[in-house]
Design a protein around this motif. Structure first.
Motif, PDB file in Angstrom:
ATOM      1  N   LEU A 144     -19.072  64.323 -16.093  1.00 14.28           N
ATOM      2  CA  LEU A 144     -19.993  63.765 -17.079  1.00 14.28           C
ATOM      3  C   LEU A 144     -21.004  64.820 -17.529  1.00 14.28           C
ATOM      4  O   LEU A 144     -21.358  64.880 -18.716  1.00 14.28           O
ATOM      5  N   GLU A 145     -21.455  65.661 -16.612  1.00 14.79           N
ATOM      6  CA  GLU A 145     -22.335  66.772 -16.989  1.00 14.79           C
ATOM      7  C   GLU A 145     -21.637  67.694 -17.988  1.00 14.79           C
ATOM      8  O   GLU A 145     -22.244  68.142 -18.972  1.00 14.79           O
ATOM      9  N   PHE A 146     -20.365  67.957 -17.736  1.00 14.88           N
ATOM     10  CA  PHE A 146     -19.594  68.816 -18.636  1.00 14.88           C
ATOM     11  C   PHE A 146     -19.503  68.201 -20.030  1.00 14.88           C
ATOM     12  O   PHE A 146     -19.704  68.886 -21.037  1.00 14.88           O
ATOM     13  N   LYS A 147     -19.222  66.904 -20.102  1.00 17.41           N
ATOM     14  CA  LYS A 147     -19.121  66.247 -21.413  1.00 17.41           C
ATOM     15  C   LYS A 147     -20.448  66.313 -22.146  1.00 17.41           C
ATOM     16  O   LYS A 147     -20.482  66.551 -23.359  1.00 17.41           O
ATOM     17  N   CYS A 148     -21.546  66.097 -21.458  1.00 16.23           N
ATOM     18  CA  CYS A 148     -22.858  66.209 -22.108  1.00 16.23           C
ATOM     19  C   CYS A 148     -23.063  67.607 -22.661  1.00 16.23           C
ATOM     20  O   CYS A 148     -23.610  67.779 -23.764  1.00 16.23           O
ATOM     21  N   ALA A 149     -22.609  68.626 -21.914  1.00 15.00           N
ATOM     22  CA  ALA A 149     -22.733  70.008 -22.386  1.00 15.00           C
ATOM     23  C   ALA A 149     -21.876  70.241 -23.624  1.00 15.00           C
ATOM     24  O   ALA A 149     -22.275  70.973 -24.539  1.00 15.00           O
ATOM     25  N   VAL A 150     -20.687  69.638 -23.661  1.00 13.64           N
ATOM     26  CA  VAL A 150     -19.826  69.748 -24.839  1.00 13.64           C
ATOM     27  C   VAL A 150     -20.529  69.183 -26.069  1.00 13.64           C
ATOM     28  O   VAL A 150     -20.553  69.803 -27.142  1.00 13.64           O
ATOM     29  N   LEU A 151     -21.105  67.996 -25.932  1.00 15.92           N
ATOM     30  CA  LEU A 151     -21.791  67.369 -27.058  1.00 15.92           C
ATOM     31  C   LEU A 151     -22.986  68.199 -27.507  1.00 15.92           C
ATOM     32  O   LEU A 151     -23.248  68.339 -28.710  1.00 15.92           O
ATOM     33  N   GLN A 152     -23.727  68.742 -26.554  1.00 16.56           N
ATOM     34  CA  GLN A 152     -24.858  69.598 -26.902  1.00 16.56           C
ATOM     35  C   GLN A 152     -24.386  70.839 -27.653  1.00 16.56           C
ATOM     36  O   GLN A 152     -25.017  71.280 -28.627  1.00 16.56           O
ATOM     37  N   ALA A 153     -23.263  71.421 -27.216  1.00 10.47           N
ATOM     38  CA  ALA A 153     -22.743  72.626 -27.868  1.00 10.47           C
ATOM     39  C   ALA A 153     -22.328  72.349 -29.309  1.00 10.47           C
ATOM     40  O   ALA A 153     -22.518  73.193 -30.195  1.00 10.47           O
ATOM     41  N   ARG A 206     -26.521  57.869  -9.955  1.00  9.62           N
ATOM     42  CA  ARG A 206     -26.314  59.294 -10.188  1.00  9.62           C
ATOM     43  C   ARG A 206     -25.733  59.526 -11.584  1.00  9.62           C
ATOM     44  O   ARG A 206     -26.119  60.469 -12.279  1.00  9.62           O
ATOM     45  N   LEU A 207     -24.809  58.676 -11.984  1.00  5.45           N
ATOM     46  CA  LEU A 207     -24.201  58.809 -13.313  1.00  5.45           C
ATOM     47  C   LEU A 207     -25.219  58.489 -14.413  1.00  5.45           C
ATOM     48  O   LEU A 207     -25.358  59.237 -15.379  1.00  5.45           O
ATOM     49  N   TYR A 208     -25.933  57.394 -14.247  1.00  6.47           N
ATOM     50  CA  TYR A 208     -26.960  57.040 -15.232  1.00  6.47           C
ATOM     51  C   TYR A 208     -28.069  58.097 -15.287  1.00  6.47           C
ATOM     52  O   TYR A 208     -28.725  58.254 -16.325  1.00  6.47           O
ATOM     53  N   GLY A 209     -28.259  58.810 -14.186  1.00 12.93           N
ATOM     54  CA  GLY A 209     -29.298  59.823 -14.149  1.00 12.93           C
ATOM     55  C   GLY A 209     -29.076  60.987 -15.091  1.00 12.93           C
ATOM     56  O   GLY A 209     -29.986  61.781 -15.336  1.00 12.93           O
ATOM     57  N   LEU A 210     -27.871  61.084 -15.650  1.00  9.80           N
ATOM     58  CA  LEU A 210     -27.560  62.161 -16.590  1.00  9.80           C
ATOM     59  C   LEU A 210     -27.913  61.807 -18.029  1.00  9.80           C
ATOM     60  O   LEU A 210     -27.663  62.601 -18.935  1.00  9.80           O
ATOM     61  N   LYS A 211     -28.498  60.642 -18.235  1.00  9.95           N
ATOM     62  CA  LYS A 211     -28.817  60.223 -19.603  1.00  9.95           C
ATOM     63  C   LYS A 211     -29.710  61.242 -20.318  1.00  9.95           C
ATOM     64  O   LYS A 211     -29.596  61.437 -21.533  1.00  9.95           O
ATOM     65  N   GLY A 212     -30.562  61.905 -19.582  1.00 11.29           N
ATOM     66  CA  GLY A 212     -31.439  62.893 -20.196  1.00 11.29           C
ATOM     67  C   GLY A 212     -30.705  64.095 -20.763  1.00 11.29           C
ATOM     68  O   GLY A 212     -31.282  64.857 -21.552  1.00 11.29           O
ATOM     69  N   SER A 213     -29.439  64.280 -20.375  1.00 14.59           N
ATOM     70  CA  SER A 213     -28.634  65.388 -20.895  1.00 14.59           C
ATOM     71  C   SER A 213     -27.810  64.988 -22.116  1.00 14.59           C
ATOM     72  O   SER A 213     -27.104  65.827 -22.677  1.00 14.59           O
ATOM     73  N   TYR A 214     -27.897  63.719 -22.491  1.00 14.58           N
ATOM     74  CA  TYR A 214     -27.127  63.228 -23.637  1.00 14.58           C
ATOM     75  C   TYR A 214     -27.666  63.857 -24.920  1.00 14.58           C
ATOM     76  O   TYR A 214     -28.789  64.364 -24.949  1.00 14.58           O
ATOM     77  N   TRP A 215     -26.890  63.773 -25.994  1.00 18.76           N
ATOM     78  CA  TRP A 215     -27.260  64.475 -27.224  1.00 18.76           C
ATOM     79  C   TRP A 215     -28.155  63.675 -28.157  1.00 18.76           C
ATOM     80  O   TRP A 215     -28.421  64.101 -29.279  1.00 18.76           O
ATOM     81  N   ASP A 216     -28.668  62.554 -27.730  1.00 17.63           N
ATOM     82  CA  ASP A 216     -29.460  61.717 -28.634  1.00 17.63           C
ATOM     83  C   ASP A 216     -30.783  62.371 -29.031  1.00 17.63           C
ATOM     84  O   ASP A 216     -31.310  62.103 -30.114  1.00 17.63           O
ATOM     85  N   ARG A 217     -31.325  63.247 -28.163  1.00 14.78           N
ATOM     86  CA  ARG A 217     -32.610  63.878 -28.462  1.00 14.78           C
ATOM     87  C   ARG A 217     -32.457  65.302 -29.000  1.00 14.78           C
ATOM     88  O   ARG A 217     -33.450  66.023 -29.144  1.00 14.78           O
ATOM     89  N   HIS A 218     -31.242  65.684 -29.294  1.00 18.00           N
ATOM     90  CA  HIS A 218     -31.023  67.050 -29.799  1.00 18.00           C
ATOM     91  C   HIS A 218     -31.762  67.257 -31.121  1.00 18.00           C
ATOM     92  O   HIS A 218     -31.867  66.332 -31.937  1.00 18.00           O
ATOM     93  N   PRO A 219     -32.314  68.462 -31.373  1.00 21.41           N
ATOM     94  CA  PRO A 219     -33.033  68.716 -32.633  1.00 21.41           C
ATOM     95  C   PRO A 219     -32.230  68.372 -33.888  1.00 21.41           C
ATOM     96  O   PRO A 219     -32.803  67.884 -34.874  1.00 21.41           O
ATOM     97  N   PHE A 220     -30.923  68.613 -33.856  1.00 24.55           N
ATOM     98  CA  PHE A 220     -30.132  68.281 -35.046  1.00 24.55           C
ATOM     99  C   PHE A 220     -30.129  66.779 -35.295  1.00 24.55           C
ATOM    100  O   PHE A 220     -30.272  66.324 -36.435  1.00 24.55           O
ATOM    101  N   HIS A 221     -29.967  66.002 -34.244  1.00 25.81           N
ATOM    102  CA  HIS A 221     -29.993  64.551 -34.414  1.00 25.81           C
ATOM    103  C   HIS A 221     -31.365  64.071 -34.867  1.00 25.81           C
ATOM    104  O   HIS A 221     -31.465  63.138 -35.673  1.00 25.81           O
ATOM    105  N   ARG A 222     -32.414  64.688 -34.359  1.00 21.79           N
ATOM    106  CA  ARG A 222     -33.740  64.305 -34.823  1.00 21.79           C
ATOM    107  C   ARG A 222     -33.890  64.568 -36.320  1.00 21.79           C
ATOM    108  O   ARG A 222     -34.457  63.738 -37.054  1.00 21.79           O
ATOM    109  N   ARG A 223     -33.394  65.690 -36.783  1.00 21.10           N
ATOM    110  CA  ARG A 223     -33.446  66.004 -38.213  1.00 21.10           C
ATOM    111  C   ARG A 223     -32.619  65.013 -39.024  1.00 21.10           C
ATOM    112  O   ARG A 223     -33.037  64.568 -40.100  1.00 21.10           O
ATOM    113  N   LEU A 224     -31.463  64.667 -38.497  1.00 22.63           N
ATOM    114  CA  LEU A 224     -30.611  63.676 -39.168  1.00 22.63           C
ATOM    115  C   LEU A 224     -31.338  62.343 -39.297  1.00 22.63           C
ATOM    116  O   LEU A 224     -31.361  61.728 -40.372  1.00 22.63           O
ATOM    117  N   HIS A 225     -31.947  61.904 -38.232  1.00 25.11           N
ATOM    118  CA  HIS A 225     -32.575  60.588 -38.210  1.00 25.11           C
ATOM    119  C   HIS A 225     -33.893  60.537 -38.968  1.00 25.11           C
ATOM    120  O   HIS A 225     -34.327  59.461 -39.373  1.00 25.11           O
TER     121      HIS A 225
END
Length: 237
Positions: A215-224, A19-38
């Motif tokens: 963990l969902e909340f932390k992912c939302a913080v990073l996205q924000a 269940r915890l690992y299932g939140l990986k899709g909410s992580y900020w690694d795929r955020h548009p800003f990170h894509r632009r950075l990379h």
């Protein structure tokens, strides 16, 4: 009366981890800003904005960790958690993760005093980071610990970022990447030990649900944080 979540049997350790690992899709690694950075699409001004705002997140981490220690009644957990504060603050002013991040800020052209003053911190970033620190102060220690399980998702992102930044921003001196190279050496082990700790202490289904929500909340913080950066650097957010 107890809620349904309080009286039902807890998930197995395997199910809880899934269940915890299932939140990986909410992580900020795929955020548009990170894509632009990379992809090398940020100019120097935008890199500086990113470094200055990420500094605010970095310098709040030891305060968040101190709040966890203050709320935790378990001595062995408090002893374990102390090392995280030392990792960020260092054993002196010349060491620690925060100092390494300041070196990156200098490497992209910012003055140290300019960064530490926090005058470049965007309101949206400040709001998100302060919410995370406040979460650690107000919520049970186990939930605050679980919110840090984004460490499970970060090793791949760190390695990818280091390679892409060396490729696309060769003008950044190698000392500026010290934060990433040092973090790569520890983050996988930290994430694994953190997961073991959460699984061990989340004894009821209600606690497990609260940890997943944290963990969902932390992912939302990073996205924000990245939403605000993306907006102020001409992105799509």
């Amino acid at each position: 009366m107890p809620s349904v979540s309080e009286i039902r049997n807890p998930w197995s350790a395997t199910e809880f981890r899934a269940r915890l690992y299932g939140l990986k899709g909410s992580y900020w690694d795929r955020h548009p800003f990170h894509r632009r950075l990379h992809e090398g699409e940020l100019d120097k001004e935008h890199l500086r904005l990113w470094a200055a705002n990420r500094w605010y997140y970095q310098c709040c981490l030891p305060r968040k960790d101190a709040a966890i220690i203050a709320n935790c009644p378990v001595p062995e957990v408090r002893r374990q958690w102390l090392s995280r504060i030392v990792y960020h603050d260092g054993v002196d002013a010349q060491s620690g993760g925060a100092e390494k991040w300041l070196r990156l800020a200098e490497a992209v052209g910012l003055g140290r005093d300019e960064v530490v003053s926090e005058r470049l911190v965007l309101p949206g970033v400040r709001f998100a980071v302060d919410a995370y620190t406040d979460f650690a102060r107000r919520r049970p220690w186990l939930e605050a610990v679980a919110s840090g399980l984004t460490e499970l998702f970060s090793p791949g992102l760190l390695a990818h970022r280091l390679g892409r930044m060396r490729e696309h921003y060769p003008w950044i001196g190698e000392d500026g990447f010290a934060y990433f190279t040092a973090r790569l050496d520890v983050v996988a082990a930290e994430g694994s030990s953190l997961l073991d700790l959460v699984v061990e202490h989340a004894e009821t289904h209600a606690q497990q649900l609260a940890c997943v929500a944290a963990l969902e909340f932390k992912c939302a913080v990073l996205q924000a944080i990245l939403d605000s950066l993306d907006y102020h650097s001409g992105g799509s957010a």
